[in-house]
Design an enzyme around this catalytic site. Structure first.
Site, PDB file in Angstrom:
ATOM      1  N   THR A   5       1.697   3.725   1.145  1.00 21.49           N
ATOM      2  CA  THR A   5       2.032   4.984   1.806  1.00 21.49           C
ATOM      3  C   THR A   5       0.709   5.697   1.985  1.00 21.49           C
ATOM      4  O   THR A   5      -0.224   5.443   1.236  1.00 21.49           O
ATOM      5  CB  THR A   5       2.946   5.847   0.895  1.00 21.49           C
ATOM      6  OG1 THR A   5       4.147   5.151   0.650  1.00 21.49           O
ATOM      7  CG2 THR A   5       3.281   7.204   1.517  1.00 21.49           C
ATOM      8  N   GLY A   7       3.645   5.620  -4.116  1.00 14.05           N
ATOM      9  CA  GLY A   7       4.175   4.877  -5.252  1.00 14.05           C
ATOM     10  C   GLY A   7       5.668   4.692  -5.085  1.00 14.05           C
ATOM     11  O   GLY A   7       6.195   4.758  -3.966  1.00 14.05           O
ATOM     12  N   GLY A  17       8.973   5.541  -4.513  1.00 14.46           N
ATOM     13  CA  GLY A  17       9.564   6.772  -4.008  1.00 14.46           C
ATOM     14  C   GLY A  17      10.811   7.215  -4.744  1.00 14.46           C
ATOM     15  O   GLY A  17      11.088   8.416  -4.850  1.00 14.46           O
TER      16      GLY A  17
HETATM   17  N1  GLY Z   1       6.423   6.223  -1.615  1.00 16.66           N
HETATM   18  C1  GLY Z   1       6.910   5.526  -0.516  1.00 16.66           C
HETATM   19  C2  GLY Z   1       8.194   4.886  -0.685  1.00 16.66           C
HETATM   20  O1  GLY Z   1       8.646   4.702  -1.795  1.00 16.66           O
HETATM   21  O2  GLY Z   1       8.803   4.544   0.314  1.00 16.66           O
END
Ligand code: GLY
Length: 321
Positions: free
Chosen positions: A174, A226, A228
Protein backbone atom coordinates in the site's frame (compact mmCIF):
# COMPACT_ATOMS: atom_id res chain seq x y z
CA UNK A 1 1.09 33.24 10.88
CA UNK A 2 1.47 29.49 10.34
CA UNK A 3 3.37 27.58 13.02
CA UNK A 4 5.81 24.76 12.46
CA UNK A 5 7.17 23.06 9.37
CA UNK A 6 5.30 23.88 6.19
CA UNK A 7 6.15 22.40 2.82
CA UNK A 8 6.71 18.81 3.92
CA UNK A 9 5.63 15.37 2.74
CA UNK A 10 5.95 12.03 4.52
CA UNK A 11 5.00 8.55 3.40
CA UNK A 12 5.60 4.83 3.29
CA UNK A 13 8.96 3.79 1.81
CA UNK A 14 7.45 2.91 -1.59
CA UNK A 15 6.26 6.53 -1.89
CA UNK A 16 9.87 7.59 -2.36
CA UNK A 17 9.47 7.73 -6.11
CA UNK A 18 6.69 10.30 -5.71
CA UNK A 19 8.07 12.62 -3.05
CA UNK A 20 10.01 14.78 -5.51
CA UNK A 21 6.84 15.46 -7.49
CA UNK A 22 4.94 16.28 -4.30
CA UNK A 23 7.60 18.69 -3.12
CA UNK A 24 7.61 20.37 -6.52
CA UNK A 25 3.87 20.97 -6.17
CA UNK A 26 4.46 22.56 -2.76
CA UNK A 27 7.36 24.68 -4.03
CA UNK A 28 5.05 26.04 -6.70
CA UNK A 29 2.50 27.06 -4.11
CA UNK A 30 0.22 24.04 -4.64
CA UNK A 31 -2.02 22.60 -1.98
CA UNK A 32 -1.27 19.71 0.37
CA UNK A 33 -3.97 17.73 -1.42
CA UNK A 34 -2.38 18.32 -4.85
CA UNK A 35 1.00 17.33 -3.44
CA UNK A 36 -0.12 14.13 -1.73
CA UNK A 37 -2.02 13.01 -4.82
CA UNK A 38 0.88 13.81 -7.16
CA UNK A 39 3.09 11.45 -5.15
CA UNK A 40 0.55 8.65 -4.88
CA UNK A 41 -0.27 8.77 -8.59
CA UNK A 42 3.37 8.01 -9.43
CA UNK A 43 3.33 4.97 -7.15
CA UNK A 44 0.11 3.78 -8.79
CA UNK A 45 1.86 4.02 -12.17
CA UNK A 46 5.00 2.21 -10.99
CA UNK A 47 4.82 -1.21 -12.63
CA UNK A 48 7.42 -2.57 -10.27
CA UNK A 49 5.18 -2.00 -7.28
CA UNK A 50 2.99 -5.08 -6.91
CA UNK A 51 0.82 -3.64 -4.18
CA UNK A 52 -0.52 -0.44 -5.70
CA UNK A 53 -2.23 0.48 -8.98
CA UNK A 54 -1.16 -1.10 -12.27
CA UNK A 55 0.89 -4.22 -11.61
CA UNK A 56 -0.92 -4.99 -8.36
CA UNK A 57 -1.32 -8.69 -7.53
CA UNK A 58 -4.93 -9.65 -8.36
CA UNK A 59 -7.68 -11.19 -6.27
CA UNK A 60 -8.34 -14.93 -6.39
CA UNK A 61 -10.20 -14.51 -9.69
CA UNK A 62 -7.24 -12.82 -11.32
CA UNK A 63 -8.82 -9.35 -11.24
CA UNK A 64 -6.92 -6.32 -9.98
CA UNK A 65 -9.23 -4.49 -7.55
CA UNK A 66 -8.03 -1.16 -6.22
CA UNK A 67 -8.88 0.91 -3.12
CA UNK A 68 -7.96 4.56 -2.52
CA UNK A 69 -8.87 7.46 -0.31
CA UNK A 70 -8.10 11.13 0.25
CA UNK A 71 -8.80 13.37 3.22
CA UNK A 72 -8.54 17.13 3.54
CA UNK A 73 -7.50 18.19 7.03
CA UNK A 74 -8.83 21.73 6.63
CA UNK A 75 -12.44 20.78 5.89
CA UNK A 76 -12.50 17.11 6.96
CA UNK A 77 -13.80 16.36 3.47
CA UNK A 78 -12.99 12.85 2.30
CA UNK A 79 -13.43 10.69 -0.77
CA UNK A 80 -12.92 7.02 -1.32
CA UNK A 81 -13.24 4.23 -3.85
CA UNK A 82 -13.12 0.52 -3.10
CA UNK A 83 -12.80 -2.66 -5.14
CA UNK A 84 -12.69 -0.64 -8.36
CA UNK A 85 -11.47 -2.43 -11.50
CA UNK A 86 -10.03 -1.09 -14.74
CA UNK A 87 -8.91 2.37 -13.62
CA UNK A 88 -5.19 2.90 -13.06
CA UNK A 89 -5.41 5.99 -10.85
CA UNK A 90 -8.06 5.43 -8.20
CA UNK A 91 -6.59 8.24 -6.13
CA UNK A 92 -7.91 10.77 -8.66
CA UNK A 93 -11.33 9.12 -8.61
CA UNK A 94 -11.40 9.25 -4.81
CA UNK A 95 -10.72 12.96 -4.99
CA UNK A 96 -13.53 13.42 -7.49
CA UNK A 97 -15.90 11.54 -5.19
CA UNK A 98 -14.94 14.01 -2.46
CA UNK A 99 -15.38 17.05 -4.69
CA UNK A 100 -18.58 16.39 -6.60
CA UNK A 101 -20.73 13.95 -4.66
CA UNK A 102 -22.53 14.16 -1.32
CA UNK A 103 -21.02 10.73 -0.57
CA UNK A 104 -17.69 9.68 0.85
CA UNK A 105 -17.26 6.14 -0.48
CA UNK A 106 -18.16 4.41 -3.75
CA UNK A 107 -17.35 0.77 -4.39
CA UNK A 108 -17.33 -1.78 -7.18
CA UNK A 109 -19.59 -1.22 -10.17
CA UNK A 110 -20.93 2.05 -8.76
CA UNK A 111 -17.43 3.43 -8.47
CA UNK A 112 -16.65 2.28 -12.03
CA UNK A 113 -19.81 3.91 -13.35
CA UNK A 114 -18.85 7.13 -11.60
CA UNK A 115 -15.34 6.99 -13.05
CA UNK A 116 -16.72 6.38 -16.54
CA UNK A 117 -19.14 9.28 -16.25
CA UNK A 118 -16.28 11.55 -15.28
CA UNK A 119 -14.11 10.46 -18.18
CA UNK A 120 -11.36 8.74 -16.23
CA UNK A 121 -8.99 6.77 -18.42
CA UNK A 122 -9.41 2.99 -18.35
CA UNK A 123 -6.52 0.52 -18.67
CA UNK A 124 -5.54 -3.10 -18.26
CA UNK A 125 -4.10 -3.31 -14.75
CA UNK A 126 -3.01 -6.94 -14.78
CA UNK A 127 0.60 -7.06 -15.94
CA UNK A 128 2.20 -10.24 -17.27
CA UNK A 129 4.28 -10.48 -14.11
CA UNK A 130 1.24 -10.21 -11.84
CA UNK A 131 -0.68 -12.71 -13.99
CA UNK A 132 2.23 -15.18 -13.75
CA UNK A 133 2.39 -14.74 -10.00
CA UNK A 134 -1.36 -15.35 -9.73
CA UNK A 135 -1.23 -18.40 -12.00
CA UNK A 136 1.70 -19.90 -10.15
CA UNK A 137 -0.30 -19.77 -6.92
CA UNK A 138 -3.43 -21.30 -8.35
CA UNK A 139 -1.94 -24.71 -8.59
CA UNK A 140 -4.04 -25.81 -11.54
CA UNK A 141 -7.35 -24.25 -10.48
CA UNK A 142 -9.15 -22.36 -13.21
CA UNK A 143 -10.27 -19.40 -11.15
CA UNK A 144 -11.02 -17.31 -14.22
CA UNK A 145 -14.10 -19.43 -14.69
CA UNK A 146 -16.68 -18.03 -12.30
CA UNK A 147 -18.56 -21.32 -12.06
CA UNK A 148 -15.47 -23.09 -10.79
CA UNK A 149 -15.21 -20.52 -8.07
CA UNK A 150 -18.90 -20.88 -7.21
CA UNK A 151 -18.69 -24.66 -7.16
CA UNK A 152 -15.55 -24.81 -5.12
CA UNK A 153 -16.22 -22.27 -2.42
CA UNK A 154 -14.46 -24.22 0.31
CA UNK A 155 -11.47 -24.79 -1.87
CA UNK A 156 -11.15 -21.14 -2.72
CA UNK A 157 -11.76 -19.82 0.78
CA UNK A 158 -9.17 -22.32 2.00
CA UNK A 159 -6.82 -20.85 -0.57
CA UNK A 160 -7.53 -17.30 0.63
CA UNK A 161 -6.56 -18.38 4.13
CA UNK A 162 -3.42 -20.11 2.95
CA UNK A 163 -2.34 -17.18 0.87
CA UNK A 164 -2.89 -14.93 3.81
CA UNK A 165 0.11 -16.61 5.41
CA UNK A 166 2.31 -15.25 2.62
CA UNK A 167 1.10 -11.70 2.97
CA UNK A 168 4.18 -10.30 4.51
CA UNK A 169 6.55 -12.09 2.22
CA UNK A 170 5.44 -10.92 -1.17
CA UNK A 171 1.81 -10.23 -1.85
CA UNK A 172 0.71 -7.07 -0.23
CA UNK A 173 1.55 -3.40 -0.31
CA UNK A 174 0.00 0.00 0.00
CA UNK A 175 1.25 3.53 -0.33
CA UNK A 176 0.38 6.56 1.74
CA UNK A 177 1.48 10.19 1.69
CA UNK A 178 0.70 13.04 4.08
CA UNK A 179 1.53 16.61 3.03
CA UNK A 180 1.45 20.01 4.71
CA UNK A 181 1.43 23.12 2.54
CA UNK A 182 2.43 26.74 3.01
CA UNK A 183 -0.96 27.59 4.52
CA UNK A 184 -0.52 24.90 7.16
CA UNK A 185 -3.18 22.71 5.57
CA UNK A 186 -2.68 18.96 5.86
CA UNK A 187 -3.94 16.33 3.41
CA UNK A 188 -3.51 12.60 3.21
CA UNK A 189 -3.78 10.18 0.26
CA UNK A 190 -3.69 6.36 0.34
CA UNK A 191 -3.83 3.79 -2.47
CA UNK A 192 -3.56 0.02 -2.69
CA UNK A 193 -4.43 -3.12 -4.61
CA UNK A 194 -4.93 -4.74 -1.22
CA UNK A 195 -3.99 -8.31 -0.46
CA UNK A 196 -2.91 -10.36 -3.41
CA UNK A 197 -5.29 -13.31 -3.82
CA UNK A 198 -7.93 -11.66 -1.64
CA UNK A 199 -11.57 -12.63 -1.80
CA UNK A 200 -13.32 -10.53 -4.50
CA UNK A 201 -14.85 -7.43 -2.96
CA UNK A 202 -12.63 -7.53 0.09
CA UNK A 203 -11.94 -4.00 1.33
CA UNK A 204 -8.95 -3.25 3.49
CA UNK A 205 -8.32 -0.20 5.62
CA UNK A 206 -7.12 2.00 2.78
CA UNK A 207 -10.56 3.14 1.54
CA UNK A 208 -11.96 3.53 5.05
CA UNK A 209 -11.70 6.93 6.67
CA UNK A 210 -10.47 6.52 10.23
CA UNK A 211 -8.94 3.11 9.56
CA UNK A 212 -6.33 3.65 6.83
CA UNK A 213 -6.46 7.43 6.56
CA UNK A 214 -7.31 10.43 8.69
CA UNK A 215 -6.41 14.12 8.59
CA UNK A 216 -7.46 17.06 10.72
CA UNK A 217 -5.46 20.32 10.58
CA UNK A 218 -6.17 20.93 14.25
CA UNK A 219 -4.32 17.81 15.45
CA UNK A 220 -2.48 16.10 12.57
CA UNK A 221 -2.82 13.12 10.30
CA UNK A 222 -2.05 9.41 10.15
CA UNK A 223 -2.21 6.67 7.54
CA UNK A 224 -1.62 2.94 7.65
CA UNK A 225 -0.10 0.16 5.59
CA UNK A 226 0.03 -3.50 6.49
CA UNK A 227 -2.77 -5.86 7.34
CA UNK A 228 -5.81 -3.65 6.83
CA UNK A 229 -8.14 -5.79 8.89
CA UNK A 230 -6.19 -4.73 11.97
CA UNK A 231 -6.38 -1.02 11.20
CA UNK A 232 -10.12 -1.35 10.58
CA UNK A 233 -10.71 -3.08 13.91
CA UNK A 234 -8.62 -0.57 15.86
CA UNK A 235 -9.58 2.53 13.81
CA UNK A 236 -5.83 3.07 13.76
CA UNK A 237 -5.48 6.24 11.69
CA UNK A 238 -8.15 8.05 13.67
CA UNK A 239 -6.77 6.68 16.90
CA UNK A 240 -3.36 8.34 16.33
CA UNK A 241 -4.99 11.68 15.54
CA UNK A 242 -7.32 11.36 18.51
CA UNK A 243 -4.38 10.62 20.80
CA UNK A 244 -2.78 13.87 19.68
CA UNK A 245 -6.06 15.67 20.21
CA UNK A 246 -5.98 14.50 23.79
CA UNK A 247 -2.53 15.88 24.40
CA UNK A 248 -0.06 13.18 23.40
CA UNK A 249 2.95 14.09 21.34
CA UNK A 250 3.54 12.34 18.02
CA UNK A 251 5.62 9.51 19.43
CA UNK A 252 3.27 8.83 22.34
CA UNK A 253 0.30 8.89 19.99
CA UNK A 254 1.89 6.36 17.63
CA UNK A 255 3.09 4.06 20.42
CA UNK A 256 -0.32 4.06 22.06
CA UNK A 257 -2.17 3.22 18.84
CA UNK A 258 0.32 0.52 17.95
CA UNK A 259 0.11 -1.13 21.37
CA UNK A 260 -3.69 -1.12 21.10
CA UNK A 261 -3.22 -3.71 18.34
CA UNK A 262 -1.93 -6.19 20.92
CA UNK A 263 -5.40 -6.57 22.35
CA UNK A 264 -6.87 -8.10 19.23
CA UNK A 265 -7.68 -11.75 19.25
CA UNK A 266 -6.86 -12.93 15.75
CA UNK A 267 -7.22 -16.61 14.86
CA UNK A 268 -5.96 -15.93 11.34
CA UNK A 269 -2.67 -14.45 12.43
CA UNK A 270 -0.74 -17.67 12.12
CA UNK A 271 2.32 -15.75 11.12
CA UNK A 272 3.27 -12.34 12.29
CA UNK A 273 0.84 -9.61 11.42
CA UNK A 274 2.36 -6.40 10.14
CA UNK A 275 1.05 -2.90 10.76
CA UNK A 276 2.76 0.35 9.83
CA UNK A 277 1.61 3.90 10.49
CA UNK A 278 3.02 7.19 9.21
CA UNK A 279 1.93 10.33 10.99
CA UNK A 280 2.29 14.09 11.10
CA UNK A 281 1.36 16.40 13.94
CA UNK A 282 -0.38 19.73 13.45
CA UNK A 283 2.97 21.54 13.23
CA UNK A 284 4.33 19.35 10.48
CA UNK A 285 6.59 17.11 12.58
CA UNK A 286 6.68 13.60 11.13
CA UNK A 287 7.28 10.09 12.47
CA UNK A 288 6.30 6.52 11.65
CA UNK A 289 5.94 3.25 13.53
CA UNK A 290 5.87 -0.41 12.61
CA UNK A 291 5.46 -3.84 14.14
CA UNK A 292 8.49 -4.80 12.03
CA UNK A 293 12.02 -3.74 12.92
CA UNK A 294 12.91 -3.49 9.24
CA UNK A 295 10.31 -1.05 8.01
CA UNK A 296 11.28 2.42 6.83
CA UNK A 297 9.50 5.64 5.96
CA UNK A 298 10.46 8.63 3.83
CA UNK A 299 10.02 12.38 4.10
CA UNK A 300 11.12 15.50 2.28
CA UNK A 301 10.74 19.23 2.88
CA UNK A 302 10.76 21.93 0.24
CA UNK A 303 14.26 22.87 1.43
CA UNK A 304 15.64 19.37 0.79
CA UNK A 305 17.05 18.24 -2.60
CA UNK A 306 16.03 14.63 -2.06
CA UNK A 307 13.92 12.54 0.27
CA UNK A 308 15.37 11.10 3.47
CA UNK A 309 14.68 7.54 4.53
CA UNK A 310 14.41 6.72 8.24
CA UNK A 311 13.73 3.57 10.26
CA UNK A 312 10.31 3.48 11.89
CA UNK A 313 9.76 3.32 15.59
CA UNK A 314 9.61 -0.41 16.34
CA UNK A 315 6.52 -1.37 18.35
CA UNK A 316 6.23 -5.17 18.15
CA UNK A 317 2.86 -6.84 18.38
CA UNK A 318 4.06 -9.09 21.16
CA UNK A 319 5.94 -7.73 24.12
CA UNK A 320 9.45 -9.08 24.47
CA UNK A 321 10.15 -9.16 20.71
N1 GLY B 1 -3.44 -1.97 4.10
C1 GLY B 1 -3.96 -2.36 2.87
C2 GLY B 1 -4.87 -3.48 2.89
O1 GLY B 1 -4.92 -4.22 3.85
O2 GLY B 1 -5.59 -3.66 1.92
Amino acid sequence: MVNGQTGIVVGSANARIGLGAAVEVLRNGGSAMDAAIAAVRLVEDNLEDNGVGTGGIPNILGQVELDATVMDGRTLAAGSVGAIKGYPNPIDIARKVMEVTPHVMLVGEGAELFARKHGFQQAELLTDEARDSWKSRLDGLDAADGSVYEDQYQLFMGAVRDWQKMLHEEIYGTTNVIARDASGDIACAVSTSGWGFKWPGRLGDSPIIGAGNYADNRFGSAACTGRGEMAIRAASAYSVVSNMRHGMNLEEALRTSMTDLRHMVDPFAERSNVMNIVAMDREGNVLAASTSDESKYVFQTVEMDCYEEQPRLHVPLQTGQ
